[in-house]
Scaffold this active site. Structure first.
Site, short mmCIF file in Angstrom:
data_model
loop_
_atom_site.label_atom_id
_atom_site.label_comp_id
_atom_site.label_asym_id
_atom_site.label_seq_id
_atom_site.Cartn_x
_atom_site.Cartn_y
_atom_site.Cartn_z
N LYS A 81 0.85 -1.19 0.00
CA LYS A 81 0.00 0.00 0.00
C LYS A 81 0.89 1.24 0.00
CE LYS A 81 -3.87 1.91 2.76
NZ LYS A 81 -4.68 1.69 3.98
N SER A 156 -9.79 1.64 3.04
CA SER A 156 -8.94 2.43 2.20
C SER A 156 -7.90 1.62 1.41
CB SER A 156 -8.22 3.48 3.03
OG SER A 156 -7.30 2.87 3.92
N SER A 180 -9.75 -0.75 7.22
CA SER A 180 -9.18 -0.57 5.88
C SER A 180 -8.47 -1.77 5.27
CB SER A 180 -8.21 0.61 5.87
OG SER A 180 -8.93 1.78 5.71
N1 GLN Z 1 -13.08 3.74 6.51
C1 GLN Z 1 -12.53 4.19 7.77
C2 GLN Z 1 -12.21 5.64 7.65
O1 GLN Z 1 -12.53 6.20 6.67
C3 GLN Z 1 -11.33 3.38 8.13
C4 GLN Z 1 -10.13 3.73 7.36
C5 GLN Z 1 -8.93 2.95 7.73
O2 GLN Z 1 -9.02 1.89 8.36
N2 GLN Z 1 -7.78 3.47 7.38
O3 GLN Z 1 -11.64 6.23 8.52
#
Ligand code: GLN
Length: 487
Positions: A81, A156, A180
């Site tokens: 990532k 994400s 994420s």
């Molecule tokens: N979808 C969640 C957010 O927008 C989690 C994101 C993540 O785990 N980085 O914060």
């Protein structure tokens, strides 16, 4: 071997490399060719360097020829990532803010993968600074779900999940702050593991919310997740929250510990908002565990309804502080429009950050401001303690918990324009981060539209070995993980 090279597992490929039936160069070339063929439709990568990947593969083959092969990951193409630092490579967090940033050092996980001989292959797309659940918040491009290109891959870590599902890597790494890793893994039909907070070093991970962030693997099988975790877990003095704990042999644990386990079903995770097809698939998985002799009991995590609220206070507070460093002077995009130095800060941040990131910084700054700190931030921290206690008291009764990973299968791009609708995607994943627990998501079926459904198993702190064994017990009885999207 039935599957094409790009759809094989680390375990299969490393056995073939070990027997001399395959070279890392041939494997890497197959993955590069697959990537060239499908990437225009999938859009999982922010950047990639084929020549560099082939050089690493040649080095792996040379090691092996000299009798110095390093272990299961040696010669295997693995994608990262684009928030995990690799020395001398672009590190963008899918943000205009870091569009040209080249990392001067390796993250600890990067270093560990390098010393395990992995072929590091490409930087994978995400929602900007890991804020989002669909990878639509990327400043690079939206990534498509390989199972249905009109759908999102989740987020994400959408690039990490989609690249693996599409055969553009053999395994990948993502990061998980509120879901994420798990939510995109569920939406793309692959296995993943979000480790206990403190098990994997965060050194060299671009910080979103430091008390929640963990790095973890995306893989095709539970066994591969064990192999990846083995390589990246363990104490690191460069991360002050890294935990000193003995690292067991995770792969051996898959067969050593057979259960039967006592598994809890948290009733709060099966209510309103759960798609009926997802609910049915998870119920079938529960029935399977029961048939295998596991005892299934209903448990309650009574503070579940406060998870989302607590998370969006704590995560944004920490993000507002972590992202203060991108000022256009020390780091990040520098505006050319500025009239003076104060204006330079304003303009650089206004141009560099996308809308969702700005929304979080504003919210986080607000909850930390004097007068509101006690009412929001401090209270959210207290709620966080209650949420963790919910889990710990459930673990006095059961070994692990079973829930859906995501309330719905993948949705269409653009379908969730309202930020709140997107925040609800993480309703089943966020509690795990607030409590610092490990969790696995693995495929447990498909919707009538042919989209993958994910099962979440939540374990006790640092009980990854047992959690992997519980996941492997399900995987042995099913073949969901052997299906691949038609691309
Ligand atoms: N979808 C969640 C957010 O927008 C989690 C994101 C993540 O785990 N980085 O914060």
């Amino acid at each position: 071997m039935s599957a094409e090279l790009h759809y094989q597992t680390i375990a299969e490929l490393s056995a073939r490399l070990g027997r001399g039936e395959l070279t890392s160069v041939a494997l890497t070339q197959a993955v590069l060719a697959r990537t060239s063929a499908v990437e225009p439709r999938v859009g999982a990568f922010n950047s990639r360097d084929e020549a560099d990947a082939l050089r690493q593969a040649e080095a792996s083959d040379a090691r092996r020829a000299a009798g110095q092969a390093l272990g299961s990951l040696d010669g295997i193409p693995i994608g990262l990532k684009d928030v995990i630092a690799v020395r001398d490579q672009l590190l963008t967090a899918s943000s205009r803010m870091l569009a040209n940033f080249v990392s001067p050092y390796d993250a600890t996980v990067t270093q560990r993968l390098k010393s395990a001989g992995a072929v590091l292959w490409g930087r994978l797309n995400l929602d900007e600074f890991a804020m989002g659940s669909s990878t639509e918040n990327s400043a690079t491009q939206p990534t498509a779900n390989p199972w249905d290109l009109s759908c999102v891959p989740g987020g994400s870590s959408g690039g990490s999940a989609a690249a693996l599902a599409a055969g553009e890597a053999i395994a990948t790494l993502g990061s998980d702050t509120g879901g994420s890793i798990r939510q995109p893994s569920s939406l793309c039909g692959v296995v993943c593991l979000k480790p206990t907070y403190g098990l994997v070093s965060r050194y060299g991970l671009i910080a979103f919310a430091s008390s929640l962030d963990q790095i973890g693997p995306f893989t095709r099988t539970v066994e591969d997740a064990a192999l990846m975790l083995q390589a990246i877990a363990g104490h690191d003095e460069r991360d002050s929250t890294s935990f000193k704990t003995e690292i067991p042999d995770y792969r051996a644990a898959l067969t050593n510990k057979r259960g039967p386990w006592k598994l809890g079903i948290p009733k709060e995770y099966f209510g309103e908002g759960l798609d009926p097809e997802v609910g049915a698939a998870v119920e079938q998985a529960i029935a399977y565990y029961r048939e295998q002799g596991c005892e299934i009991v209903e448990v309650s995590l009574p503070h579940t309804e406060y998870c989302l609220d607590a998370y969006y206070v704590i995560a944004t507070a920490e993000a507002s502080s972590n992202l203060a460093r991108y000022d256009g002077i020390r780091y990040g995009h520098r505006s050319r429009q500025a009239s003076d130095v104060v204006d330079l800060y304003f303009q650089s941040r206004a141009e560099g950050f996308g809308e969702e990131v700005k929304r979080r910084i504003i919210l986080g700054t607000y909850v930390l401001s004097s007068g509101y700190y006690d009412a929001y931030y401090l209270r959210a921290q207290k709620v966080r303690t209650l949420i963790r206690q919910d889990f710990l008291s459930a673990y006095q009764q059961v070994d692990a918990l079973i829930t859906p990973t995501s309330p719905t299968p993948a949705f269409r791009r653009g379908a969730k324009a309202d930020p709140l609708a997107l925040y609800l995607c993480d309703i089943y994943t966020i509690g795990v981060n607030l409590a610092g627990l490990p969790a696995i998501s693995l495929p447990c079926g498909f919707s009538s539209a042919g989209l993958p459904i994910g099962l979440q198993l939540i374990g006790q702190p640092f009980a990854e070995a047992e959690l992997l064994a519980i996941a492997a017990a399900y995987e042995r009885g099913h073949d969901w993980h052997q299906r691949h999207p038609q691309l």
